[in-house]
Scaffold this motif. Structure first.
Motif, PDB file in Angstrom:
ATOM      1  N   PRO A   9      -5.657  11.805 -74.073  1.00  0.00           N
ATOM      2  CA  PRO A   9      -4.706  11.362 -73.031  1.00  0.00           C
ATOM      3  C   PRO A   9      -3.469  12.249 -72.896  1.00  0.00           C
ATOM      4  N   ASP A  10      -2.981  12.831 -74.001  1.00  0.00           N
ATOM      5  CA  ASP A  10      -1.825  13.723 -73.896  1.00  0.00           C
ATOM      6  C   ASP A  10      -2.168  14.984 -73.110  1.00  0.00           C
ATOM      7  N   LEU A  11      -3.358  15.512 -73.337  1.00  0.00           N
ATOM      8  CA  LEU A  11      -3.819  16.673 -72.576  1.00  0.00           C
ATOM      9  C   LEU A  11      -3.952  16.306 -71.103  1.00  0.00           C
ATOM     10  N   PHE A  12      -4.440  15.120 -70.829  1.00  0.00           N
ATOM     11  CA  PHE A  12      -4.598  14.651 -69.446  1.00  0.00           C
ATOM     12  C   PHE A  12      -3.251  14.660 -68.723  1.00  0.00           C
ATOM     13  N   VAL A  13      -2.211  14.179 -69.390  1.00  0.00           N
ATOM     14  CA  VAL A  13      -0.875  14.179 -68.788  1.00  0.00           C
ATOM     15  C   VAL A  13      -0.367  15.611 -68.622  1.00  0.00           C
ATOM     16  N   ALA A  14      -0.562  16.434 -69.642  1.00  0.00           N
ATOM     17  CA  ALA A  14      -0.043  17.807 -69.613  1.00  0.00           C
ATOM     18  C   ALA A  14      -0.656  18.632 -68.489  1.00  0.00           C
ATOM     19  N   LEU A  15      -1.898  18.324 -68.127  1.00  0.00           N
ATOM     20  CA  LEU A  15      -2.559  19.064 -67.068  1.00  0.00           C
ATOM     21  C   LEU A  15      -2.038  18.691 -65.686  1.00  0.00           C
ATOM     22  N   LYS A  16      -1.288  17.608 -65.589  1.00  0.00           N
ATOM     23  CA  LYS A  16      -0.739  17.177 -64.302  1.00  0.00           C
ATOM     24  C   LYS A  16       0.690  17.707 -64.161  1.00  0.00           C
ATOM     25  N   GLY A  17       0.782  18.988 -63.832  1.00  0.00           N
ATOM     26  CA  GLY A  17       2.072  19.651 -63.700  1.00  0.00           C
ATOM     27  C   GLY A  17       2.325  20.700 -64.754  1.00  0.00           C
ATOM     28  N   GLY A  18       1.361  20.940 -65.646  1.00  0.00           N
ATOM     29  CA  GLY A  18       1.556  21.870 -66.746  1.00  0.00           C
ATOM     30  C   GLY A  18       0.988  23.248 -66.538  1.00  0.00           C
ATOM     31  N   GLY A  19       0.329  23.478 -65.400  1.00  0.00           N
ATOM     32  CA  GLY A  19      -0.176  24.815 -65.116  1.00  0.00           C
ATOM     33  C   GLY A  19      -1.341  25.220 -65.995  1.00  0.00           C
ATOM     34  N   ASN A  20      -1.436  26.532 -66.252  1.00  0.00           N
ATOM     35  CA  ASN A  20      -2.626  27.116 -66.887  1.00  0.00           C
ATOM     36  C   ASN A  20      -2.449  27.323 -68.388  1.00  0.00           C
ATOM     37  N   ASN A  21      -1.739  26.430 -69.050  1.00  0.00           N
ATOM     38  CA  ASN A  21      -1.374  26.639 -70.452  1.00  0.00           C
ATOM     39  C   ASN A  21      -2.289  25.981 -71.475  1.00  0.00           C
ATOM     40  N   PHE A  22      -3.278  25.235 -71.053  1.00  0.00           N
ATOM     41  CA  PHE A  22      -3.985  24.377 -72.002  1.00  0.00           C
ATOM     42  C   PHE A  22      -5.498  24.595 -72.030  1.00  0.00           C
ATOM     43  N   GLY A  23      -6.039  25.303 -71.069  1.00  0.00           N
ATOM     44  CA  GLY A  23      -7.473  25.507 -71.007  1.00  0.00           C
ATOM     45  C   GLY A  23      -7.881  25.819 -69.584  1.00  0.00           C
ATOM     46  N   VAL A  24      -9.178  25.936 -69.369  1.00  0.00           N
ATOM     47  CA  VAL A  24      -9.721  26.162 -68.033  1.00  0.00           C
ATOM     48  C   VAL A  24     -10.398  24.882 -67.578  1.00  0.00           C
ATOM     49  N   VAL A  25      -9.896  24.296 -66.494  1.00  0.00           N
ATOM     50  CA  VAL A  25     -10.502  23.085 -65.957  1.00  0.00           C
ATOM     51  C   VAL A  25     -11.675  23.498 -65.086  1.00  0.00           C
ATOM     52  N   THR A  26     -12.847  22.981 -65.414  1.00  0.00           N
ATOM     53  CA  THR A  26     -14.062  23.371 -64.699  1.00  0.00           C
ATOM     54  C   THR A  26     -14.564  22.288 -63.755  1.00  0.00           C
ATOM     55  N   SER A  27     -13.977  21.086 -63.822  1.00  0.00           N
ATOM     56  CA  SER A  27     -14.328  20.040 -62.870  1.00  0.00           C
ATOM     57  C   SER A  27     -13.231  18.992 -62.858  1.00  0.00           C
ATOM     58  N   TYR A  28     -12.907  18.531 -61.655  1.00  0.00           N
ATOM     59  CA  TYR A  28     -11.906  17.492 -61.463  1.00  0.00           C
ATOM     60  C   TYR A  28     -12.602  16.247 -60.921  1.00  0.00           C
ATOM     61  N   LYS A  29     -12.505  15.149 -61.655  1.00  0.00           N
ATOM     62  CA  LYS A  29     -13.019  13.888 -61.134  1.00  0.00           C
ATOM     63  C   LYS A  29     -11.839  13.157 -60.508  1.00  0.00           C
ATOM     64  N   LEU A  30     -11.929  12.907 -59.197  1.00  0.00           N
ATOM     65  CA  LEU A  30     -10.808  12.392 -58.431  1.00  0.00           C
ATOM     66  C   LEU A  30     -11.195  11.121 -57.691  1.00  0.00           C
ATOM     67  N   GLN A  31     -10.212  10.253 -57.489  1.00  0.00           N
ATOM     68  CA  GLN A  31     -10.429   9.093 -56.640  1.00  0.00           C
ATOM     69  C   GLN A  31     -10.108   9.477 -55.204  1.00  0.00           C
ATOM     70  N   ALA A  32     -11.121   9.444 -54.354  1.00  0.00           N
ATOM     71  CA  ALA A  32     -10.897   9.684 -52.931  1.00  0.00           C
ATOM     72  C   ALA A  32     -10.440   8.378 -52.279  1.00  0.00           C
ATOM     73  N   HIS A  33     -10.004   8.484 -51.025  1.00  0.00           N
ATOM     74  CA  HIS A  33      -9.460   7.328 -50.320  1.00  0.00           C
ATOM     75  C   HIS A  33     -10.063   7.248 -48.923  1.00  0.00           C
ATOM     76  N   PRO A  34     -10.239   6.033 -48.398  1.00  0.00           N
ATOM     77  CA  PRO A  34     -10.833   5.893 -47.063  1.00  0.00           C
ATOM     78  C   PRO A  34      -9.976   6.569 -46.001  1.00  0.00           C
ATOM     79  N   GLN A  35     -10.648   7.215 -45.053  1.00  0.00           N
ATOM     80  CA  GLN A  35      -9.927   7.859 -43.959  1.00  0.00           C
ATOM     81  C   GLN A  35     -10.857   8.090 -42.781  1.00  0.00           C
ATOM     82  N   GLY A  36     -10.340   7.800 -41.584  1.00  0.00           N
ATOM     83  CA  GLY A  36     -11.046   8.123 -40.356  1.00  0.00           C
ATOM     84  C   GLY A  36     -10.354   9.284 -39.687  1.00  0.00           C
ATOM     85  N   GLN A  37     -10.107   9.160 -38.384  1.00  0.00           N
ATOM     86  CA  GLN A  37      -9.390  10.210 -37.685  1.00  0.00           C
ATOM     87  C   GLN A  37      -7.909  10.187 -38.062  1.00  0.00           C
ATOM     88  N   ILE A  38      -7.281  11.350 -37.919  1.00  0.00           N
ATOM     89  CA  ILE A  38      -5.845  11.452 -38.177  1.00  0.00           C
ATOM     90  C   ILE A  38      -5.167  12.025 -36.929  1.00  0.00           C
TER      91      ILE A  38
END
Length: 502
Positions: free
Chosen positions: A202-231
């Motif tokens: 969990p500490d690494l998870f927080v550090a990667l959110k605003g910490g740049g390229n200092n901790f490793g190479v992220v090879t996949s991001y699992k993200l929550q998408a949100h409903p959207q139609g036209q904008i």
């Protein structure tokens, strides 16, 4: 006798020699199936010229390595651990800071081949590879009814956006781009592959959110998408007049404070070019819904302004808006970008702070650069209402840790110019620009004209000479250092790649 003294040091000497002479490109090419491209090969040329700033393309890596998976990234990092070569990791190459995603004389790891976008249409959870740009993700999600909290320019790479936090048109609804992260697949410096989430590292998870390229190479991001139609979105373009400066700056100040519709967002930018051939305002409007859903008066303070030269705002798809946004990316030119954060002034102080202070300062600095060939100078004023900080906190911890106690403006400064020989001169203009804003903010805070609130710098817009880590809270800096030392004790990422180091 001399040989006896040297003998115990021989293994160390041989290790040092082999460490210096080891060649990552050859090791990976000869001993793995990972794709490696050399200078003069088409894949190398395509990737090396695909940066926002020509200054990054001028840096020539010894080779470009194209891993297709976390396992292949791990194999490359294990080779790098056997030598002392400098290297870089590239997602989209949108950062114009030299050596952040570019390298001269060492290997470049391109994530281009990791461009998957896998959607669970029931939950809206997406797995996104760092090789995607934002317009590509929007295109792949087009027609699904789901959207991601991406940035505002389609050319931007997913990796740089997410690791810097990511500011979005939808941030008032959902926080930073990184606030939608569920987990990251990360390759650590020693080649270990881990999942970082609320429950795993969990500490690494927080550090990667605003910490740049200092901790490793992220090879996949699992993200929550949100409903959207036209904008509803696009640009308003105005011919600049002195009185229009005041009207637009007051309008963006008022919008930041009074807008209560989280679906509405705006950016206002002033643009100047060499010898002032162009002197204009370009506004970016966005509403998360069709024009028919926009409450009356939401953008009236902007749409009523004159003289209006062009209006591209219309109901469309998000993918269409992301694709159209790339007009701001002028390839083949030198690019510098910097930023500052400003407490939102009260209405009575708006002219002194925004019009006569920050904007007049920017125009004074750019006046002295109007003869630089191919120069395009821009300043963007981006509302950062307290609702964005609230939305981010509702979705978990991040390193920026902005307090929802005040409305703010994020100021983005861009200098684009033709010749690399003008780089140092324009660097001086950039430093003068953001330093002058900072000095004025501190002075106004001392005088009581601006609130004395926490003002971090936004990494995605930072200039390499700015003190990103020094502007974060002490607790965030300490967390980042502790995580970096734990997951990368030898300092592979801290000492052999570019970027801001904790």
């Amino acid at each position: 006798m001399l040989s006896v003294r040297i003998a115990p040091l021989l293994p160390l000497f041989l290790w040092a020699v082999s460490s210096v002479s080891a060649d990552t490109c050859s090791e990976v090419r000869d001993n793995t199936d990972i794709e490696v491209s050399s200078p003069l090969q088409l894949a190398y040329i395509d990737e090396q010229t695909d940066y926002w700033s020509a200054s990054c393309s001028a840096l020539k890596p010894s080779c470009i390595i194209f891993p297709r998976s976390a396992a292949e990234v791990a194999a490359v990092l294990r080779v790098l651990n056997t030598n002392n070569e400098k290297f870089a990791v590239k997602s989209g190459g949108h950062s114009p800071n030299n050596y952040y995603a570019s390298i001269d004389g060492g290997p470049l790891i391109s994530t281009q081949r990791m461009d998957h976008v896998l959607l669970d249409p029931t939950t809206g959870v997406i797995d996104v590879g760092p090789g995607n740009r934002l317009d590509e993700v929007a295109k792949k999600l087009h027609g699904t009814g789901w959207t991601f909290v991406g940035g505002r320019i389609g050319n931007t790479g997913v990796g740089g956006l997410m690791l810097g936090g990511g500011l979005s048109y939808m941030s008032a609804q959902y926080g930073w781009s990184a606030s939608s992260a569920i987990s990251y697949e990360v390759v650590l410096a020693n080649g270990t592959i881990v999942t970082a989430s609320d429950t795993s590292h969990p500490d690494l998870f927080v550090a990667l959110k605003g910490g740049g390229n200092n901790f490793g190479v992220v090879t996949s991001y699992k993200l929550q998408a949100h409903p959207q139609g036209q904008i509803y979105g696009g640009n308003l373009i105005f011919l600049r007049t002195p009185d229009l400066d005041a009207k637009i700056l007051r309008a963006v100040r008022d919008f930041t404070e009074y807008n209560t519709d989280d679906k509405a967002a705006i950016i206002v930018t002033a643009e100047r070019t060499t010898v002032n051939l162009v002197d204009s305002w370009i506004l970016f409007l966005f509403y998360d819904g069709p024009e028919s859903a926009v409450p009356p008066g939401t953008f009236a303070n902007f749409t009523s302004l004159q003289p209006l030269l062009a209006n591209t705002v219309r109901t469309r798809t998000y993918a269409d808006m992301m694709a159209e946004s790339n007009w701001v990316v002028l390839k083949g030119l030198q690019v510098q970008i910097g930023t500052e954060s400003v407490p939102l002034p009260a209405a009575v102080d708006a002219d002194e702070v925004l019009v006569e202070g920050i904007h007049a300062h920017w125009r004074n600095v750019t006046d002295s650069a109007l003869l630089v060939p191919g120069m395009v100078a821009s300043v963007a004023y981006m509302p950062f209402p307290k609702r964005i900080a609230q939305a981010a906190r509702e979705r978990g911890q991040d390193l920026l840790d902005v307090d929802p106690d005040a409305d703010r403006l994020i100021v983005e400064l861009d200098y684009i110019f033709l010749s690399p020989t003008d780089y140092s001169k324009m660097e001086g203009k950039m430093v003068e620009s953001y330093s002058g804003i900072r000095e004025r903010v501190v002075e106004w805070q001392a005088e009581g004209k601006l609130r004395n609130v926490y003002l971090p710098l936004f990494m995605n817009y930072g200039f390499y000479r700015q003190d990103y880590w020094g502007r974060l809270k002490a607790a965030s800096r300490q967390l980042a250092r502790e995580v970096a030392e734990r997951v990368d004790p030898a300092g592979l990422f801290r000492t052999r790649t570019g970027g801001w180091k904790p």
